[in-house]
Structure formats: C-alpha cells, structure tokens
Enzyme design. Sequence first.
Site, PDB file in Angstrom:
ATOM      1  N   GLY A   1       0.846  -1.361  -0.066  1.00 21.95           N
ATOM      2  CA  GLY A   1      -0.046  -0.007  -0.019  1.00 21.95           C
ATOM      3  C   GLY A   1       0.791   1.336  -0.006  1.00 21.95           C
ATOM      4  CD  GLU A   2       3.315   0.514   3.217  1.00 21.88           C
ATOM      5  OE1 GLU A   2       3.193  -0.111   2.224  1.00 21.88           O
ATOM      6  OE2 GLU A   2       3.323   0.160   4.499  1.00 21.88           O
ATOM      7  CB  ALA A   3       3.411   6.163  -2.670  1.00 20.66           C
TER       8      ALA A   3
ATOM      9  CB  ILE B   1       3.812   1.415  -5.409  1.00 21.04           C
ATOM     10  CG1 ILE B   1       3.036   0.666  -4.323  1.00 21.04           C
ATOM     11  CG2 ILE B   1       3.469   1.283  -6.785  1.00 21.04           C
ATOM     12  CD1 ILE B   1       1.506   1.286  -4.400  1.00 21.04           C
TER      13      ILE B   1
END
Length: 520
Positions: free
Chosen positions: A360-362, A365
């Site tokens: 979920g963390e940018a 990603i």
Amino acid sequence: WTMLDRAGPHFTRGERYVFAVRQYLCVSLVKNCMSGIHSVAHWTLKIFLLLVRNYPHALRDEIGVFVSSLFLKVLDSPSAGHGQRMLVVECLRALCSDARSATGLFLSYDCDLEADDLFRSVVNALARVATGRAVKSADRPKPGGKLAREGETLRLAALEVLVGVLRSVLMAQGLPVGEEPDKNRSTMILLQNRTHSDADWRAKGAVAPAADAKGEAQANAAVPKAVGEGAAPGATAVVSVFDQKRLVKERFNEGSVKFQLGLRGGLLYFAENGFLKLEAKDIALFLHTNRERLDMTMIGEVLGKEPEYWINKDRRADPELCGEGFSVRVLHHYVDAVDFNGLMFDDAIRMFLSGFRLPGEAQKIDRIMEKFAEKFSRQNPEIFPSADTAFILAFSIIMLNTDLHNPSIKPERRMTLDNFIANNRGIGIDGTDLPEKYLEGIYRRILINPFSLKEDDKARERENEIVSASKGFDPSAIFGADKSVEMRKQFKKEREELMAESEILFKKKASGMLRTAAAG
C-alpha cells in the site's frame, strides 16, 4: 495418425520430432479439445490419448498441462456444458482404463518430488462430480428435468471411472477385482478404441484399451516402464518416494503459514527445511516459482521492503547473503526472473502483478515499478528507449486500473480517456507525447479487463454466492429466463483463458528444448 502411432524410436526420441509435436500439434490440440463441434473435440481427444500411450516420457509435461490445466478445470467449471464435461470424463476413463496407464500416471507424477499430484487430482475431481459436490447448491437443477437427468448421467459416468481406477490399482497389486464390468455402457467408447485391431496392439507390445481382464493382468508386467526408460524402483522404493513427497508438502504448507504470519520466521523455516538458501537470488527464485502457493500479500511485502531490512544474524553481512539491503537484491533477482520480451506494456504489467499484491505504501510501489520499468525497457527498447517513460506510464496505468474498477469511486468521477491522455502528456523523450492511439489502446484494454489476482477473483465468487443465497430465490425461475446462454458465454471466456495459458506453457517448453539442443 499413422506417423504418430507407428513412428519408430528414431522419430519418437528425436529432439526435432518431439519439438514439432510440442510446438505445433500440442498447441493445435489445446485449441480444439473443447471445441463446440463434437466431432472435432472427439478426434482431438483421440489424438491426445494416442500421445499419452506412445509418448508418455517425451510429452510428460504436456500431458500434465492437458489434464490439470484443461480437463480438471473444465470438470470443475460451473459454466461448462454437459457435453464438455462428459468428454472430459470419458477421456479420463480411457486414460485410467487399465493397470498400466493408471499406475503409470501415479508413478510418473504423484511419486515425483518435482511434479504435481496428477493422479490424486484426477481422483478428487471425479469424486466431486460423482457425489455432486462439483455443482453449487444454488445451481442444482429441479428434479425430473433435462438438466437433472444430464447431471445424473454425468455423476454415474464419473462413478464408473472411479470404479475403473480402483480396479486398475487392485490389478497392479495383483489382487482380485471381481467380474469385468460392461464396457459398452460408456457413452463414448470410441475414445477408448483404436483404429487397429487388438492383434496389432499386441504385436507392438502394447495393451489394447478394450483388453479383457487377462490382458490387463498381463499389462502389469509393463507397469514399471511407465516411470522412465529404465526399470522402475521396487514397491518399497515407490512407497518411500511417495511418503517423502507427502512429508515435503506438509512442511511446505507449514512454512507457508509461518510465511503468512511473518517474513523472517517464514523464510528461516523454509531455509532450515531445505527449500531455499539464505541468499537473495535463491529467495527471489523461490518466491517466483511458488508465487501461487504462497501468500501474495507477503511476497509483495518482501519485494517492497525498505533497503535497511535484513534477516541474517549479522546485519553487516553481504546483501546477497541476507544482510542489510538484501530485500532490494531480492527485488532485482525476482524481476530478472520474469521475461517481458515481446509483450505489450499493459500485458507485461498484468503478468508481473499477477504474482504478488502491490504494497500500500507509495515508496514501496515506486521501488517495485521502477525495477519493472528498467527490465521492460531493456528488453523492449523499440517501445520505450527510456526507463523513465516506462516507469511514469506504469504508475499511471496502475492508477487508471484502480480508478476504473474501484467500487467506492462513483462512475461520474472515474477517469476518462481524455483524462488518461492528458495525465501522460510530455512523458516521452525530451518531453514529447506518446501516440494517442497507443494510450487509447491501453485505456480500452484496462477498462474491459482489469488487473486482478486469482485469490481476489475467488473471493468475489464466494461473496456473490453468499449474496445469491441470502436472496433466497432465483429470478430466472420466476421470469422464465434461460441461464444456458449466459453459462455458454462464461464457459467460452473460461475456455479461451485456459487455452491461452496452456498454449504459453507449451511454447515455452518447446522453446527451452530448442535452446538446449542448440547449445548442445
């Protein structure tokens, strides 16, 4: 047919011949084995059975793909019609019709540590059909109707095959099997028959599918040949291998639970039990190979972990040996194990993301998709000479997929084609724009076919079943709507997906064989 059936050892063991069968014939069989034209599907399955009997070693992997990726999935599909399911059941009947073929299936797959339990999967699938468990309670037809009669015929056929399998196992053990059943009861007995007489079969040292009990008993002497070119191990050795494989599976399942509960504990357990080495490359290959058996969320966590993460007792150890920074090395090795050559950009992303769930963390990603972009642009320089362009567009496509298919976003607020094109202006080399037709193609494909994980699809199916059951009635039963049209559409879609997956597996196997031959 004659060439396949009567080819000598120079052909059947020749690399070029086997490559041609894999690359062309197997792919053609995949495309036609579940054809809506009954005669086409019938002859396709006859050819497949011929390959099983005459080429069990050379086409071992292809036979496994046919059975596990096509036949068993069709048998379990709620959208498959009665005709397709009966074809599969009768093909499995022919496949397990005598002691040699049934025992060979067990020895070649279930007693191989590297192979799937094909024999067990076949028996379990037939048991589900025979007991009616393959049909969901909401989809069961009303008693007395045509669908109910077809379901009864299918269950009876599956039960007959299970009895035949049991007889084959007893014969292989040299145990009494009782009276021979009436084989004329099969609705597709031609699948078990061959164009040659029994005399021709015995002249070749093979066993005719329609052989009697005495002929089947004689076939037991040939059972060891089903394992490989040399003599098969004795019964004790076979049991030992089977028990060892079962123990390995139990340990793997325990390790997968530990992995789901915690990365460090799971990886250390797998290393202690010999599944992997505590090296970044070995861990990456292990995750990639077993991505459908492990928790995909945790695989994504490993790939996206912060650079400071380590699992070695010594934090200052080499990153390749699980010291600080090893997660970055795992990510690099994982991406290097994926082949994006010749794929469309959105298809490459789809394939890449099918093996794990993005964190979920940018920042996580970013790290994952940056490495993906580097690999894709390196393999496809004619599409994206710059990895920066590939990275920006990949991130934009992920946002597009979320925006178009997130149920919490209202339809009027979802991204339009013009929005998507505007978001990606100036991302080319020196600030140039990518062709609008190229971006439009990506948008249309994502709109029709979103990125999703298999586990998410299954979860949605279960949720829909619960919702349907809670409603307590079937609208089609009230308004007279025919479900068959919708089921045929769904099965057509499933069939195309299964064929595409199987075709890719066959072509990869054939290409690998060709490279090996060229290197030799």
